[in-house]
Design an enzyme around this catalytic site. Structure first.
Site, PDB file in Angstrom:
ATOM      1  N   CYS A 114       0.805  -1.216   0.000  1.00  0.00           N
ATOM      2  CA  CYS A 114       0.000   0.000   0.000  1.00  0.00           C
ATOM      3  C   CYS A 114       0.843   1.272   0.000  1.00  0.00           C
ATOM      4  CB  CYS A 114      -0.944   0.011   1.189  1.00  0.00           C
ATOM      5  SG  CYS A 114      -1.921  -1.494   1.285  1.00  0.00           S
ATOM      6  N   HIS A 251      -3.009   6.986   2.641  1.00  0.00           N
ATOM      7  CA  HIS A 251      -3.506   5.746   2.040  1.00  0.00           C
ATOM      8  C   HIS A 251      -4.869   5.473   2.671  1.00  0.00           C
ATOM      9  CE1 HIS A 251      -4.165   1.628   1.070  1.00  0.00           C
ATOM     10  NE2 HIS A 251      -3.858   1.183   2.269  1.00  0.00           N
ATOM     11  N   ASN A 281     -10.313   0.113   0.502  1.00  0.00           N
ATOM     12  CA  ASN A 281      -8.854   0.094   0.466  1.00  0.00           C
ATOM     13  C   ASN A 281      -8.399  -0.479  -0.862  1.00  0.00           C
ATOM     14  OD1 ASN A 281      -6.130  -0.579   0.732  1.00  0.00           O
ATOM     15  ND2 ASN A 281      -6.321  -1.196   2.879  1.00  0.00           N
TER      16      ASN A 281
END
Lengths: 324, 76
Positions: A114, A251, A281
């Protein structure tokens, strides 16, 4: 001309909208549970588009927004943990799709989970500052839906598909500070296995499950540490105060992490840009997707200093401060 | 002393009233802590008392009494 600037941000939302209610029909969960624990209301899941398809759409969006001639792109990096192929890389296939195969282009995929887009921005920045590259296309693209155990309600509600693409070039203003770090995940708290050992000569180990697993509690603790550590490092090295930062784009993993970080750092929640309620996500894609939307929504004006921060599997973390 | 600090943390993290933090109160069922709130509470105890609380130990903290007894043992 002593730094590297993001001149455009493009995005690609995956084809199908999947709401929390849709998920409650396939696993034991509900909208209230998901919303209160994560802040996610829906996510976009691919129907038949690949990671390369999403990367292509986001790249075209960025190229159109920038007005540049795509033939000036000489570096393509795709950050992903869900490539369509280990080989050929998504970046090479993206080069082909963009019609750039006849040009001198360095192209490779990058895996920092990520934090992938942040790592890719940092790499592109060094290529550009060294003078070896003129324009970089940096993409985060994921079809995480293929990596998830859709029977595991602890993980399948969290993730989505999508892509964000950035164009970078040399400029007088732009990146003011960059920081990345890593710490090997010996406890296996966030895992997506690759191919198991398999040959006539290898030991017959049990195959690990082929889907993503996560220890939510440990990753939550790590994430709150990582964001704060990144912000501290970036402010210190750039000698900027947090009051001078107009927007923090993290993020987009979980709204509760951001609330916790807001409390710990005393940075007001309104300063954090969040679109995870719509996308969930999307790993390497999330920061690029968020930046593209923040720019489309007119939230970033010329001269604004924006802090991007990523954190994720590896364990990896890091960020940049960028003046637009 | 420990009981007071634990109460302060539970009130702060869970948004409950001081009166609700009784020995027999179940952290999840009575005080409304979900799985992430439990992680945050444990992080707060670790910061406040300067200790590390392993996951297995955190799992045994079901009531306020469990927490106070655990911390009293840990801190001697």
């Amino acid at each position: 001309m002593d730094t590297c600037k993001i001149i455009a941000a493009g995005k690609a939302a995956a084809q199908r909208t999947v709401t929390n209610d849709d998920l409650s029909k396939i696993v034991e969960t509900n909208d209230e549970w998901i919303s209160s624990r994560t802040g996610i209301s829906r996510r976009q899941i691919t129907f038949d588009e690949s990671t390369t398809d999403l990367a292509y759409r986001a790249s075209v969006d960025a190229i159109n927004k920038s007005g540049i001639d795509k033939n000036t792109i000489d570096l393509i990096i795709v950050a992903t943990i869900s490539p369509d192929f280990f080989m050929p890389s998504t970046a090479s296939m993206l080069q082909y799709r963009l019609g750039l195969n006849e040009n001198n282009v360095t192209a490779f995929d990058l895996n920092a989970a990520c934090t992938g887009l942040i790592y890719a921005i940092q790499v592109a920045d060094k290529f550009i500052k060294s003078g070896s590259v003129r324009r970089a296309l940096v993409v985060g693209s994921e079809t995480l839906s293929r990596t998830i155990d859709w029977n595991d309600r602890g993980t399948c509600v969290l993730f989505g598909d999508g892509a964000g693409a950035l164009l970078l070039e040399r400029s007088d203003s732009g990146i003011m500070a960059d920081y990345t770090n890593s710490r090997g995940d010996a406890e296996m708290n966030l895992v997506l296995p690759a191919l198991p050992l398999d040959s006539p000569f290898s030991s017959k180990l049990d195959s690990p499950p082929s889907k993503m697993t996560m220890n939510g509690g440990e990753i939550f603790k790590f994430a709150t540490f990582a964001i704060k550590d990144t912000i501290d490092n970036l402010l210190r090295s750039s000698r900027i105060e947090i009051e001078d930062i107009s927007l923090v784009i993290p993020h987009q993993a979980n709204g509760r992490i951001i609330s916790k970080v807001s409390k710990l750092t005393k940075i007001p929640l309104e300063k954090f840009y969040l679109n995870l309620s719509k996308y969930g996500n999307t790993s390497s894609a999330s920061i690029g997707l968020a930046l593209a939307e923040a720019m489309e929504d007119g939230l970033i004006k010329k001269g604004d200093k924006v802090l991007l921060v990523g954190f994720g599997g590896g364990l990896t973390w890091g960020g940049v401060i960028h003046e637009f | 002393m420990i009981k007071e600090k634990v109460t302060d943390i539970l009130v702060e993290e869970l948004g409950v009233e001081v009166e609700e933090v009784v020995d027999s109160a179940n952290i999840q069922e009575d005080l409304g802590a979900d799985s992430l709130a439990i992680v945050e509470i444990v992080m707060a105890f670790e910061d406040e008392f300067d200790i590390k609380i392993p996951e297995e130990d955190a799992a045994s903290m079901i009531t306020v009494k469990d927490i106070v007894e655990y911390l009293e043992n840990k801190l001697g």
